[in-house]
Structures are given as C-alpha cells and as structure tokens.
Design a protein around this motif. Structure first.
Motif, mmCIF file in Angstrom:
data_model
loop_
_atom_site.group_PDB
_atom_site.id
_atom_site.type_symbol
_atom_site.label_atom_id
_atom_site.label_comp_id
_atom_site.label_asym_id
_atom_site.label_seq_id
_atom_site.Cartn_x
_atom_site.Cartn_y
_atom_site.Cartn_z
ATOM 1 N N ASP A 164 0.876 -0.970 0.443
ATOM 2 C CA ASP A 164 -0.279 0.350 -0.314
ATOM 3 C C ASP A 164 1.247 1.427 -0.007
ATOM 4 O OD1 ASP A 164 -1.990 -1.705 -0.371
ATOM 5 O OD2 ASP A 164 -2.628 -1.574 2.370
ATOM 6 N N PHE A 209 0.538 4.335 -2.976
ATOM 7 C CA PHE A 209 0.626 5.880 -2.575
ATOM 8 C C PHE A 209 1.703 6.561 -3.723
ATOM 9 C CE2 PHE A 209 -2.787 3.917 0.374
ATOM 10 C CZ PHE A 209 -3.570 5.160 0.087
ATOM 11 N N ARG A 251 1.699 6.830 -6.475
ATOM 12 C CA ARG A 251 0.756 7.914 -7.247
ATOM 13 C C ARG A 251 0.956 8.903 -7.069
ATOM 14 N NH1 ARG A 251 -4.534 5.149 -4.488
ATOM 15 N NH2 ARG A 251 -5.427 6.866 -4.918
ATOM 16 N N LEU A 252 1.639 9.480 -6.153
ATOM 17 C CA LEU A 252 2.373 10.721 -5.639
ATOM 18 C C LEU A 252 2.904 11.156 -6.870
ATOM 19 C CD1 LEU A 252 2.145 10.486 -1.621
ATOM 20 C CD2 LEU A 252 0.602 11.999 -3.430
ATOM 21 N N VAL A 257 -1.465 15.912 -5.517
ATOM 22 C CA VAL A 257 -2.693 15.074 -4.306
ATOM 23 C C VAL A 257 -3.878 15.276 -5.280
ATOM 24 C CG1 VAL A 257 -1.094 15.728 -1.829
ATOM 25 C CG2 VAL A 257 -3.680 17.106 -3.020
ATOM 26 N N ALA A 312 -3.462 12.438 -7.522
ATOM 27 C CA ALA A 312 -3.011 11.246 -6.992
ATOM 28 C C ALA A 312 -4.221 10.577 -6.575
ATOM 29 C CB ALA A 312 -1.603 10.849 -6.152
ATOM 30 N N ARG A 313 -5.440 11.411 -6.333
ATOM 31 C CA ARG A 313 -6.727 10.717 -5.747
ATOM 32 C C ARG A 313 -6.156 10.667 -4.416
ATOM 33 N NH1 ARG A 313 -10.411 7.996 -10.760
ATOM 34 N NH2 ARG A 313 -9.847 9.728 -11.698
ATOM 35 N N THR A 314 -5.595 11.481 -3.955
ATOM 36 C CA THR A 314 -5.544 11.215 -2.077
ATOM 37 C C THR A 314 -5.281 12.601 -1.805
ATOM 38 O OG1 THR A 314 -4.258 10.235 -0.482
ATOM 39 C CG2 THR A 314 -2.749 11.026 -2.716
ATOM 40 N N SER A 315 -4.832 12.336 -0.154
ATOM 41 C CA SER A 315 -4.847 13.875 0.710
ATOM 42 C C SER A 315 -3.453 14.144 1.059
ATOM 43 C CB SER A 315 -5.517 13.248 2.213
ATOM 44 O OG SER A 315 -4.715 12.412 2.544
ATOM 45 N N THR A 363 -1.571 11.747 3.200
ATOM 46 C CA THR A 363 -0.607 10.902 2.519
ATOM 47 C C THR A 363 0.833 11.481 2.438
ATOM 48 O OG1 THR A 363 -2.989 9.341 2.757
ATOM 49 C CG2 THR A 363 -0.595 9.069 1.012
#
Length: 207
Positions: free
Chosen positions: A18, A22, A25-26, A48, A51-54, A57
């Motif tokens: 995971d 992540f 993706r970043l 972000v 990357a569809r994250t926060s 993250t």
C-alpha cells in the motif's frame, strides 16, 4: 491453521504494498502536473488531486514538493541508465555501441520530454537536495559511459578507456542539445544523427 506470526507477515506485506502504491501515485501525480503546467507551477494540492489522495498522505511520504521531485527524478534517471546499459551490445563494433547508447538515451528522453526538460532546467535552481541529486545522477552517467567504453572492443580500436573530463563534456553537450530541442518544439529523435556523430567524434580513437 493460520498463526498470528503468519497473519502479521501478510499484514506487513500488504502495508508495504500500500505504501509503495501511494508513493507511486504521488510521483505519477507530480509527473502529470509537470507535463501540464511545469514544475514551478505545480503545487502539493495539484499533486494530491491527481493522485486522488490527501495532503496528509503526501506528507507521510515526502517533506515537500522538492523532495517528491527529487524522488521522481532519481527513479527516472536510474531507469534511463538501466535502459542504456541494457541496449548496448559489448560485442558490437565500438561505433555501433555508441549509436545503441545514444538511441536508447533519446528514446528514454522522448518518452517523457517534459520531465527531461524539467530535470535539465529546474534542478539547478533548487535547493541542496536537488543539487546533490544533480551531482549524483551526473556521476551515475559518467560511471556508465566509462564502464561501457572500457572493454576489449574499445581498447582494440584505440578508443578506450574514456577520461572523466571527456565524459563530462559529452554529457553536458547532449543534455543541452536535448533541452533546446524540446524548448524549440522539436522532436528529440530529430537530433539522433548529430548526437551519434558528435559522440563518435569525442569518444573515438585518438591519433
């Protein structure tokens, strides 16, 4: 029966996967933003979003945008060195080896021209970590070229080994040629022949 130890092992492996996903993706988010708006106009918020994250993250993986950039370029350049080294046939005539190396380098650069240009133009203006990256990556390319040119084929032709100073001259010229070609809206592959001929002239037998 599943043991606690084996369950923990699977959990740890899953967590590691995971984390890697992540992180990638970043990096992909940063790369995509560089293509669209350039490194200087890229923000952590944009990374972000892509990357569809926060943001949380992001900061679990990188201290800031520059740290993410350094990681992206480190991975990219390591892959370029690998591709060039794999493309060269050490048993081929030395001039053919030069062509193989140059064509592999140009193919790698052309696969991501915006990242290539950002590496050449943006890194020198950044902080200490980026400057260390520049030196480290230059050293990786120097070692690669000197290694490729230090074989029986090259020695028999009177073309090897190649000095560090000559290697630096070659790398600097090729990098600037690629950068100006991209900036002028050209295709990097358009400079293949001149890059091959210049490399042969610099690295070839010395009378």
């Amino acid at each position: 029966m599943t043991t606690v130890a084996s369950a923990r092992t699977r959990l740890a492996a899953g967590t590691s996967d995971d984390v890697g996903a992540f992180r990638q993706r970043l990096l992909d988010g940063l790369a995509g933003s560089i293509v669209e708006v350039g490194y200087r106009n890229t923000t952590v918020a944009e990374i972000v979003r892509r990357a569809r994250t926060s943001r949380r993250t992001f900061y679990e993986h990188f201290s800031d945008k520059e740290a993410c950039f350094v990681t992206l370029l480190t991975d990219s350049n390591a892959e370029t060195v690998r591709q060039i080294s794999a493309a060269v046939d050490p048993g081929a005539p030395w001039a053919s080896q030069v062509r193989q190396a140059v064509e592999a380098w140009i193919a790698s650069a052309e696969s991501a021209p915006a990242i290539t240009l950002s590496w050449i133009r943006d890194v020198p203006a950044l902080g200490a970590p980026a400057r260390r990256l520049q030196r480290d990556m230059m050293e990786a390319f120097i070692v690669m070229i000197q290694t490729l040119c230090d074989t029986e084929e090259w020695r028999a032709a009177g073309a090897g080994p190649v000095s560090r100073q000559l290697t630096v001259l070659l790398l600097g010229g090729l990098r600037e040629l690629i950068a100006t070609t991209v900036e002028d809206g050209g295709q990097i592959s358009d400079v293949t022949e001149v890059a091959v001929q210049a490399s042969i002239a610099l690295l070839g037998p010395r009378g």
